[in-house]
Write a protein that holds these residues in place. Sequence first.
Motif, short mmCIF file in Angstrom:
data_model
loop_
_atom_site.label_atom_id
_atom_site.label_comp_id
_atom_site.label_asym_id
_atom_site.label_seq_id
_atom_site.Cartn_x
_atom_site.Cartn_y
_atom_site.Cartn_z
N ARG A 304 0.72 -1.34 -0.01
CA ARG A 304 -0.08 0.11 -0.08
C ARG A 304 0.91 1.12 -0.18
NH1 ARG A 304 -2.55 1.04 4.38
NH2 ARG A 304 -1.96 -0.66 5.81
N LEU A 305 1.98 1.30 0.56
CA LEU A 305 2.86 2.33 0.92
C LEU A 305 3.40 2.72 -0.80
CD1 LEU A 305 4.55 4.30 2.59
CD2 LEU A 305 6.35 2.54 2.48
N VAL A 306 3.78 1.74 -1.50
CA VAL A 306 4.38 2.10 -2.71
C VAL A 306 3.53 2.18 -3.88
CG1 VAL A 306 6.69 0.98 -1.94
CG2 VAL A 306 5.17 -0.41 -3.17
N ASN A 307 2.45 1.68 -3.55
CA ASN A 307 1.38 1.69 -4.86
C ASN A 307 0.18 2.73 -4.42
OD1 ASN A 307 2.32 -0.59 -6.22
ND2 ASN A 307 1.22 -1.88 -5.16
N GLN A 308 0.01 3.04 -3.21
CA GLN A 308 -0.99 4.00 -2.99
C GLN A 308 -0.74 5.27 -2.33
OE1 GLN A 308 -4.50 2.05 -1.15
NE2 GLN A 308 -3.65 -0.06 -2.20
N ILE A 309 0.06 5.03 -1.07
CA ILE A 309 0.47 6.21 -0.36
C ILE A 309 1.54 7.24 -0.91
CG2 ILE A 309 1.28 6.89 1.97
CD1 ILE A 309 0.30 4.17 2.99
N VAL A 310 2.37 6.65 -1.20
CA VAL A 310 3.46 7.48 -1.77
C VAL A 310 3.22 8.15 -3.12
CG1 VAL A 310 5.77 7.38 -2.71
CG2 VAL A 310 5.39 6.23 -0.73
N PRO A 311 2.59 7.38 -3.96
CA PRO A 311 1.93 8.05 -5.26
C PRO A 311 1.29 9.32 -5.09
CG PRO A 311 1.92 5.78 -5.56
CD PRO A 311 2.25 6.14 -4.22
N ALA A 312 0.42 9.36 -3.96
CA ALA A 312 -0.49 10.38 -3.44
C ALA A 312 0.66 11.82 -3.21
CB ALA A 312 -1.18 10.26 -2.33
N TYR A 313 1.60 11.55 -2.76
CA TYR A 313 2.63 12.66 -2.64
C TYR A 313 2.85 13.46 -4.08
CZ TYR A 313 4.10 11.59 1.99
OH TYR A 313 4.18 11.23 3.35
N PHE A 314 2.63 12.77 -5.20
CA PHE A 314 3.09 13.04 -6.43
C PHE A 314 1.78 13.15 -7.45
CE2 PHE A 314 6.97 11.39 -5.03
CZ PHE A 314 7.92 12.07 -5.53
N ASP A 315 0.59 13.37 -6.71
CA ASP A 315 -0.60 13.37 -7.38
C ASP A 315 -0.57 12.33 -8.61
OD1 ASP A 315 -1.67 15.20 -5.82
OD2 ASP A 315 -0.91 16.74 -6.97
N GLY A 316 -0.11 11.17 -8.47
CA GLY A 316 0.17 10.18 -9.50
C GLY A 316 -0.32 8.84 -9.19
N GLU A 317 0.71 7.93 -9.81
CA GLU A 317 0.21 6.42 -9.62
C GLU A 317 1.50 5.80 -9.57
OE1 GLU A 317 -0.68 5.33 -14.23
OE2 GLU A 317 -2.09 5.42 -12.89
N GLY A 318 1.41 4.81 -8.69
CA GLY A 318 2.59 3.85 -8.70
C GLY A 318 2.12 2.29 -8.94
N LEU A 319 3.13 1.49 -9.56
CA LEU A 319 2.62 0.08 -9.88
C LEU A 319 4.01 -0.69 -9.54
CD1 LEU A 319 0.51 -1.93 -10.70
CD2 LEU A 319 1.44 -1.49 -13.13
N ALA A 320 3.77 -1.92 -8.91
CA ALA A 320 4.86 -2.92 -8.66
C ALA A 320 4.38 -4.11 -9.56
CB ALA A 320 5.06 -3.24 -7.20
N GLU A 321 5.43 -4.42 -10.60
CA GLU A 321 5.21 -5.53 -11.32
C GLU A 321 6.15 -6.79 -11.03
OE1 GLU A 321 3.79 -4.30 -15.39
OE2 GLU A 321 5.60 -3.17 -15.02
#
Length: 337
Positions: A304-321
């Motif tokens: 949740r940290l890398v895919n949701q919480i941190v992307p919110a700091y950048f108003d963007g999105e994160g995805l771990a594959e």
Amino acid sequence: MGRAIRAFDWSTTPLGPISGWSVSLLTSVRIMLGQSHAACMFWGPDLTMLYNDAYAPVLGRKEARALGQPFRRIWADVWNDVKPLVDQTLSGRGTYSEEMRLIMTRNGFDEETFWTFSYSPLHDDDGVVAGLMNVTVDVTALVQARRNQQVMQEELLHRIKNILSVTSTVVSSSLRNAETIQEARDSVGARIMALAKAQGLFTGLGDSADITEVMARSIGAHLVGNDRIRLSGPSVPLSSQQAVGLSLALYELATNAAKYGALASPQGAVDLSWSVEGDHFGLDWQESGGAAVEAPTREGFGSRLVNQIVPAYFDGEGLAEYLPQGLHYRLRGRLTP
């Protein structure tokens, strides 16, 4: 509110003109107006509403039309939630609710609120229950503060576990590769200091920080050699908030890589690259050379940290594959001044 109640045309309500109000009703109104807490009361067959000055902010934008309205109409948004309490009170048994969650639309939008309040039956001159009084306290800020504290505690515990895990990895790696006790001592000391600097990022930032400083503090403890984590990208100034967010992501990725991924293997490596186009920011973390990785069976705090919480700091999105060659994490967003 005393003046407003006296000036109101009660002849248009089931209560009728004030001149015809019973002694019990007048007494109940005086008691309510004298309350320092937010208080309101509902009287008669339609449970017509009256309230004191402290209760006016509770109503929000509804306050403009609340006086003299039926309970069910003015609080239609929460009526189904409180009706069982109303029914119990009208049967002669008062109620007390602590931190009750109510979704209100008092300002034109859904709003999560929490209330500690009591309903007390009000009796007419014949001793029959004719209404109820509500004394209430808005505890929304208290509940939200407790929630935030719980999140912080969970994050702190999670980070402590990660720090201990990384420390163990740093020590074992240093001892395994050192040829002398002195070399091992120096290596362990240097890497533990690098780990401490990464933690210092959260209190050491001013208004901004360069991305290279953020990376050095966040993953410096994992830089065993120049070929382990390969960096590629321009100098980028980050706001303190985005620097902290990126540090969280990099620390989490590096920790997991040291425990399970590419950095857990002597042959493993990470390619960390980033780019900027205007205010658009992109970052890629690609692991290779390590053991095969598999997607977690459940989403934990780290995911949740890398895919949701941190992307919110950048108003963007994160995805771990979880690719055959190793974990790939992609962050896309915008830079803030």
